[in-house]
Design a protein around this motif. Structure first.
Motif, short mmCIF file in Angstrom:
data_model
loop_
_atom_site.label_atom_id
_atom_site.label_comp_id
_atom_site.label_asym_id
_atom_site.label_seq_id
_atom_site.Cartn_x
_atom_site.Cartn_y
_atom_site.Cartn_z
N MET A 72 0.81 -1.23 0.00
CA MET A 72 0.00 0.00 0.00
C MET A 72 0.84 1.28 0.00
O MET A 72 0.34 2.35 -0.27
CB MET A 72 -0.93 0.03 1.22
CG MET A 72 -2.07 -0.98 1.15
SD MET A 72 -1.55 -2.58 1.71
CE MET A 72 -1.71 -2.36 3.48
N ASP A 73 2.13 1.16 0.33
CA ASP A 73 2.96 2.36 0.49
C ASP A 73 3.68 2.73 -0.80
O ASP A 73 4.91 2.84 -0.86
CB ASP A 73 3.96 2.17 1.63
CG ASP A 73 3.28 2.11 2.98
OD1 ASP A 73 2.11 2.50 3.06
OD2 ASP A 73 3.91 1.66 3.96
N LYS A 74 2.90 2.91 -1.85
CA LYS A 74 3.48 3.35 -3.12
C LYS A 74 3.55 4.87 -3.13
O LYS A 74 2.56 5.55 -2.88
CB LYS A 74 2.61 2.88 -4.28
CG LYS A 74 2.45 1.36 -4.34
CD LYS A 74 1.41 0.96 -5.38
CE LYS A 74 1.18 -0.55 -5.37
NZ LYS A 74 0.12 -0.98 -6.29
N GLY A 75 4.71 5.39 -3.38
CA GLY A 75 4.87 6.84 -3.39
C GLY A 75 4.93 7.45 -2.01
O GLY A 75 4.51 8.59 -1.81
N ILE A 82 5.57 5.56 11.43
CA ILE A 82 4.84 4.29 11.29
C ILE A 82 3.35 4.54 11.05
O ILE A 82 2.73 3.92 10.18
CB ILE A 82 5.05 3.42 12.54
CG1 ILE A 82 6.50 2.92 12.58
CG2 ILE A 82 4.08 2.25 12.57
CD1 ILE A 82 6.88 2.19 13.85
N ASP A 83 2.76 5.46 11.83
CA ASP A 83 1.32 5.68 11.72
C ASP A 83 0.95 6.59 10.57
O ASP A 83 -0.22 6.91 10.38
CB ASP A 83 0.76 6.24 13.04
CG ASP A 83 1.42 7.55 13.42
OD1 ASP A 83 2.38 7.96 12.74
OD2 ASP A 83 0.98 8.16 14.41
N GLU A 84 1.93 7.02 9.78
CA GLU A 84 1.66 7.87 8.62
C GLU A 84 1.68 7.07 7.31
O GLU A 84 1.52 7.63 6.24
CB GLU A 84 2.69 9.01 8.54
CG GLU A 84 2.56 10.02 9.67
CD GLU A 84 3.62 11.08 9.66
OE1 GLU A 84 3.43 12.12 10.33
OE2 GLU A 84 4.65 10.91 8.97
N ARG A 85 1.92 5.77 7.41
CA ARG A 85 1.94 4.91 6.22
C ARG A 85 0.92 3.79 6.39
O ARG A 85 0.93 3.07 7.40
CB ARG A 85 3.32 4.28 6.03
CG ARG A 85 4.44 5.23 5.80
CD ARG A 85 5.71 4.45 5.47
NE ARG A 85 6.77 4.67 6.41
CZ ARG A 85 7.87 3.93 6.50
NH1 ARG A 85 8.03 2.91 5.69
NH2 ARG A 85 8.79 4.20 7.40
N GLU A 86 0.02 3.63 5.44
CA GLU A 86 -1.01 2.61 5.54
C GLU A 86 -0.40 1.21 5.61
O GLU A 86 -0.78 0.38 6.43
CB GLU A 86 -1.97 2.70 4.34
CG GLU A 86 -2.88 3.93 4.36
CD GLU A 86 -3.75 3.97 5.59
OE1 GLU A 86 -4.28 2.91 5.98
OE2 GLU A 86 -3.90 5.06 6.17
N MET A 88 2.73 0.34 6.44
CA MET A 88 3.52 0.16 7.66
C MET A 88 2.62 -0.02 8.88
O MET A 88 2.94 -0.80 9.79
CB MET A 88 4.46 1.35 7.85
CG MET A 88 5.33 1.28 9.10
SD MET A 88 6.35 -0.23 9.19
CE MET A 88 7.58 0.11 7.95
N LYS A 89 1.48 0.69 8.91
CA LYS A 89 0.54 0.50 10.01
C LYS A 89 0.02 -0.93 10.03
O LYS A 89 -0.09 -1.55 11.10
CB LYS A 89 -0.64 1.48 9.89
CG LYS A 89 -0.32 2.88 10.36
CD LYS A 89 -1.58 3.70 10.62
CE LYS A 89 -2.41 3.87 9.38
NZ LYS A 89 -3.57 4.77 9.62
N MET A 90 -0.29 -1.46 8.83
CA MET A 90 -0.77 -2.84 8.74
C MET A 90 0.32 -3.81 9.18
O MET A 90 0.07 -4.77 9.94
CB MET A 90 -1.21 -3.15 7.31
CG MET A 90 -1.69 -4.57 7.11
SD MET A 90 -2.17 -4.88 5.40
CE MET A 90 -2.53 -6.64 5.47
#
Length: 758
Positions: A72-75, A82-86, A88-90
Motif C-alpha cells: 500500500m505504500d506506493k509513493g 509508522i502511523d503515517e503509512r497505511e 507500515m501501520k498494517m
C-alpha cells in the motif's frame, strides 16, 4: 583449452550475521514493498521487491499461501512515521498481534530512512517483543536472539541511518537545488496545494506547443467556488474568524471530497483537508482561515520563503478588492513587508479594564475546581464578564473554537466553600494541625520551585541540541520535523517559565500564610475581616480539589476534597443575578416556536420579559441549533420584546426615521466634535448624547480609527455597546425631549460599520 567442468546448481542460502537463527516457517511472513514516489512504481526496483523477493522467500521454505504482500505504500517516503503509512501501520499490527513470524524487504531502507532513529527503535522493540525476524537478501535480523540480538539491532539502526544520510547528503543535495530553482521560477515543486487551485502538469498542449502554464496554479472550480464563498463570509462576519468558522461548521458551504472530486487529465491536486466529525470537509481552524485570508497566492502572486517573489505569476481566483478587505483584518504587514496602516483586526468587545477597576476581588477557588467533560476532568477557569460585572467560574472546550460549556457566578460558590471550611476548622482542626498543614504547603511549594527549575535547565539543553542538529540537515521534511519539535519544546519551555512566574507570585501567598500561621484563632473568628489574598491562601492549604457538576436551572453541585482525605458536598442553587428560572412550559414553547418561526420579533413576543440574547442561548442549549440572526433595528441582544416596543414608541413620537441600510456616513463636523470630546475626557453618556442615533460601539470604533486611542469604558449603568443614546434613554425610562430633526440621516439604532450582532 581445458574442458568445462560443470557443477550442480547452488541454491543461495543466507546465514544471518554471527550466530544461527531458525526461520519461523510455521508462521506467515510479510513481504513489505515501498517506493518513494509514484513515478518509481513499476520500475526494476518494483520487480525486485515484489516478484524476486517472493521467489526468494519460497526458496527459504515458505509457501505462496504463507506470504502476505503489503504494497500500500506506493509513493511514500521512508522518512515518514509508522502511523503515517497505511502499509507500515498494517505491518506493525501484524507484528504486535503475533500474526507473522518474519518481515521481508529488499533492503533496510524500504522500511525506514530515519535519521532520528525514533521510528526505527519502535519497530525493533516490537519485533523483539514478539519474536519476529527481519529478512533481507543479505541479512537475517533476529532482535530477540539471546547472544546477538543487540548486535543485530545496532546493525539495523546503522543501515537505516545510512539510508537517511544518503537521502540527506546525495539525493537531497541534488534535488534541493532543483526544487529551489523551480520555486524561484514560480513553479510548483511538490507539496500541498492551496484549496481552489490545481497544478497543470501538461508539458505540451494538444497542438504540440509548449504549455505556458506547466507546473503553475490554475483554478479548480469545484473548490474555488467554495473558497470565494469563505472570503465573502469572512467579510460578512466583519473579520471575526470565530463567527465565520462557526457559520461554516453549522451551515456550510462545505468543500467537495478530494477523493471523489477529481481534476481533469493532466492536472493534479494535493490538499490537506480532513473529513470532520459531521462527515463534511471544510477549513477547520482559526489559524487555517487566517492563512487563507492573507495568502497572496489567491490573487495570482507567487510566494517563496514568506516573500512575494513574482507578481501576477498565475491566474487569480479571488477578486483583489475582496482579498484586501480580508487581508486587512488579519495581516499587520503589507505584501511588501512594510507595516500595514490599514490593519484593523476584529475586536468583539472593548478592551477590558484593569483588575483594579473591577468591583470584585478575584475568586477564591482559582486553580482548585475541576469538572467532567467528555469523560475526563478538566480545569475550570475564571472569567470576568462585563455584562453582569462579576467574576464567574467557567468551563470551556476548545475544538478550534472556544466553546463555553457552563458558567456560574463565583461569589456564592466562594461563600459556600468558605462556610464549609470554617465549620471544618472549628470542629476538626487544632492549632497544631493548622500549623502542620501550613508548614507542609510551604515545603511543597519550595520543592515544586526546585523541580520546575531543573525541568527548565534540562529542556534548555534539549532545545540547544535540536538547534545544533539543524545545522547538519538539508532535507526539508527532516528540517520541518526538527523545527516542529523545537517549537513544541519552546512552547513547553514558555509554559514552565509561566508556571515559575506564577510560583514566584505565590511567594506572596506564602508570606500571607506565615501571618495566618500565628493567627489560628483570629483566622476563624475574624474570617470576614480578612482580605481575599488571605482567604485564597487558606483555600490552597486545606483544599485538595473541588469537583463541580452543573445541574438544572443554573445550580452547581460541589464535591470538596480536603487535604486530610475527607470529603464534603454542597449544592448551590441558581446564582444568576438577573435571570429567572425557565419553566418546562416555557422551554417547550421556545423549542416549538424557534423551529417554526423565522422572525426574531415574533419569537420574542412569546417571551416579552426575556432578553433576546437569553432566548438565543436557551434555544441553542436545548437543541444545539441557532435562532435566526437579528439586526439591532429588529431587536437587539439586550432587548426584551417589551423594551423594544417602548423604544419604538419613543422613536415614532420623536419623529425619527429608522435607517435599515448601511451605517450613516460621518460628517467632518461630527468627526471633529468626537475628537474634541475624546481629548477632553468626556464621559460616555456626554459623548453619546452628541450622536444620539449612533451606537456607542460605532462611536468608540470611529474614535479609535481616527486617533488610535480608545474612548473610556462604559457599563450597563451608563450605555451598552449596542445602544444608541436614544436606546439608553428608553431602557432607563427617561422622558425623551427632541428638537425637530433637521434631516432623516440620523437613525435611532444607527447601524455600526461592524455589522449585525451575530
Amino acid at each position: 583449452m581445458p574442458k568445462i567442468r560443470y557443477q550442480p546448481q547452488k541454491i543461495e542460502t543466507t546465514e544471518p550475521l554471527p550466530g544461527h537463527t531458525t526461520l519461523p516457517l510455521d508462521r506467515p511472513v510479510a513481504n513489505y514493498y515501498r517506493q518513494s514516489s509514484l513515478t518509481q512504481v513499476g520500475n526494476i526496483a518494483t520487480e525486485m521487491q515484489t516478484v524476486d523477493m517472493a521467489v526468494y522467500l519460497e526458496r527459504l521454505g515458505w509457501g505462496q499461501e504463507q506470504i502476505i504482500m503489503i504494497d500500500m505504500d506506493k509513493g511514500v517516503s521512508g522518512t515518514t512515521k509508522i502511523d503515517e503509512r497505511e502499509g507500515m501501520k498494517m505491518l506493525f499490527e501484524l507484528i504486535t498481534t503475533d500474526q507473522i513470524g518474519a518481515v521481508a524487504c529488499q533492503d533496510e531502507d524500504r522500511l525506514f530512512r530515519d535519521v532520528t532513529q525514533i521510528q526505527v527503535n519502535i519497530f525493533i522493540e516490537a519485533c523483539r517483543a514478539h519474536n519476529v525476524l527481519v529478512i533481507t537478501p543479505s541479512v537475517h535480523y533476529d532482535f530477540a536472539h539471546p547472544l546477538h540480538g543487540v548486535f543485530h539491532a545496532r546493525q539495523f539502526r546503522f543501515k537505516s541511518e545510512m539510508a537517511a544520510d544518503y537521502i540527506n547528503s546525495v539525493v537531497m543535495g541534488r534535488l534541493k537545488n532543483a526544487r529551489t530553482k523551480l520555486l524561484q521560477a514560480g513553479l510548483w515543486a511538490g507539496g500541498p496545494i492551496p484549496s481552489g487551485f490545481m497544478i497543470d502538469m501538461r508539458e505540451k498542449l494538444d497542438s504540440g506547443a509548449q504549455n505556458p502554464h506547466y507546473r503553475k496554479y490554475v483554478e479548480f472550480e469545484p473548490f474555488a467556488e467554495i473558497v470565494r464563498e469563505y472570503f465573502n463570509l469572512f467579510i460578512a462576519h466583519n473579520g471575526c474568524r470565530n463567527s465565520t468558522l462557526r457559520h461554516i461548521r453549522h451551515n456550510g458551504p462545505y468543500l467537495p471530497d478530494p477523493k471523489t472530486c477529481i481534476p481533469p487529465d493532466g492536472f493534479q491536486i494535493s490538499y490537506r483537508i480532513k473529513r470532520q466529525e459531521n462527515g463534511q470537509f471544510y477549513i477547520c481552524s482559526r489559524d487555517s482561515l487566517a492563512w487563507m485570508f492573507s495568502n497572496a497566492i489567491y490573487i495570482g502572486h507567487w510566494i517563496h520563503q514568506r516573500t512575494v517573489t513574482i507578481w501576477n505569476n498565475h491566474e487569480a481566483i479571488i477578486d483583489p478588492k475582496i482579498f484586501f478587505r480580508t487581508f486587512n483584518y488579519v495581516s499587520a504587514s503589507k505584501l511588501s513587508g512594510e507595516e500595514n496602516e490599514h490593519y484593523r483586526p476584529f475586536r468583539m468587545y472593548a478592551p477590558r479594564g484593569s483588575e483594579a477597576e473591577r468591583s470584585e476581588d478575584k475568586p477564591l477557588c482559582i486553580g482548585l475546581m475541576l469538572s467532567e467533560l467528555n469523560g475526563e476532568l478538566r480545569r475550570v477557569g475564571t472569567q470576568w464578564r462585563n455584562n453582569i460585572e462579576s467574576y464567574c467560574y467557567t468551563l470551556v472546550e476548545y475544538d478550534g473554537l472556544t466553546n463555553r460549556i457552563w458558567s456560574r457566578i463565583s461569589a456564592p460558590i466562594d461563600k459556600a466553600v468558605a462556610d464549609l471550611l470554617l465549620v471544618k476548622l472549628r470542629e476538626t482542626f487544632t492549632k497544631d494541625k493548622w500549623v502542620s498543614e501550613i508548614d507542609g504547603y510551604m515545603s511543597l511549594h519550595e520543592k515544586q520551585q526546585k523541580t520546575q527549575q531543573k525541568q527548565l535547565t534540562h529542556l534548555k539543553t534539549v532545545m540547544d541540541n535540536l538547534l545544533a542538529s539543524l545545522e547538519t540537515l538539508s532535507n526539508p521534511q527532516m528540517i520541518a520535523n526538527v523545527e516542529k519539535r523545537y517549537q513544541e519544546a519552546q512552547t513547553e519551555y514558555e509554559r514552565l517559565q509561566q508556571e515559575m512566574s506564577e510560583s514566584h507570585e505565590e511567594d506572596l501567598d506564602i508570606e500571607t500564610l506565615r501571618e495566618l500561621k500565628v493567627q489560628y484563632t483570629e483566622a476563624i473568628e475574624k474570617w470576614d475581616e480578612y482580605d481575599a489574598d488571605h482567604k485564597r491562601a487558606a483555600f490552597q492549604v486545606f483544599i485538595h480539589k473541588i469537583i463541580a457538576t452543573p445541574g438544572d436551572h443554573l445550580s452547581l453541585h460541589l464535591e470538596i476534597h480536603w487535604n486530610d482525605d475527607s470529603t464534603d458536598e454542597v449544592t448551590i442553587e441558581s446564582n444568576a443575578r438577573h435571570a429567572r428560572k425557565w419553566t418546562q412550559e416555557e422551554v417547550g414553547l421556545l423549542v416549538k416556536v424557534g423551529k417554526t418561526e423565522k422572525n426574531p420579533l415574533t419569537i420574542a413576543s412569546h417571551f416579552p420579559e426575556r432578553k433576546w440574547r437569553g432566548l438565543r442561548w436557551k434555544f441553542h442549549q436545548m437543541t444545539g441549533q441557532h435562532l435566526p440572526f437579528s439586526l439591532t433595528y429588529d431587536i437587539g441582544p439586550e432587548d426584551t420584546y417589551n423594551s423594544y416596543m417602548r423604544r419604538e414608541e419613543l422613536r415614532k413620537a420623536a419623529g425619527i426615521k429608522r435607517v435599515t441600510g448601511a451605517g450613516t456616513k460621518w460628517t467632518p463636523e461630527e468627526i471633529d466634535m468626537l475628537i474634541e470630546l475624546g481629548k477632553a475626557k468626556a464621559d460616555p453618556l456626554t459623548i453619546a448624547s452628541q450622536f444620539p442615533g449612533r451606537k456607542w460601539r460605532a462611536i468608540r470604533w470611529k474614535y479609535l480609527s481616527e486617533t488610535g486611542d480608545n474612548l473610556p469604558h462604559s457599563s450597563k449603568d451608563l450605555i451598552l455597546p449596542e445602544e444608541t443614546f436614544f436606546g439608553y434613554q428608553a431602557r432607563k425610562g427617561i422622558q425623551v425631549v427632541h428638537d425637530e430633526p433637521d434631516d432623516n440621516r440620523v437613525c435611532l439604532e444607527g447601524n455600526s460599520t461592524r455589522g449585525p450582532w451575530p
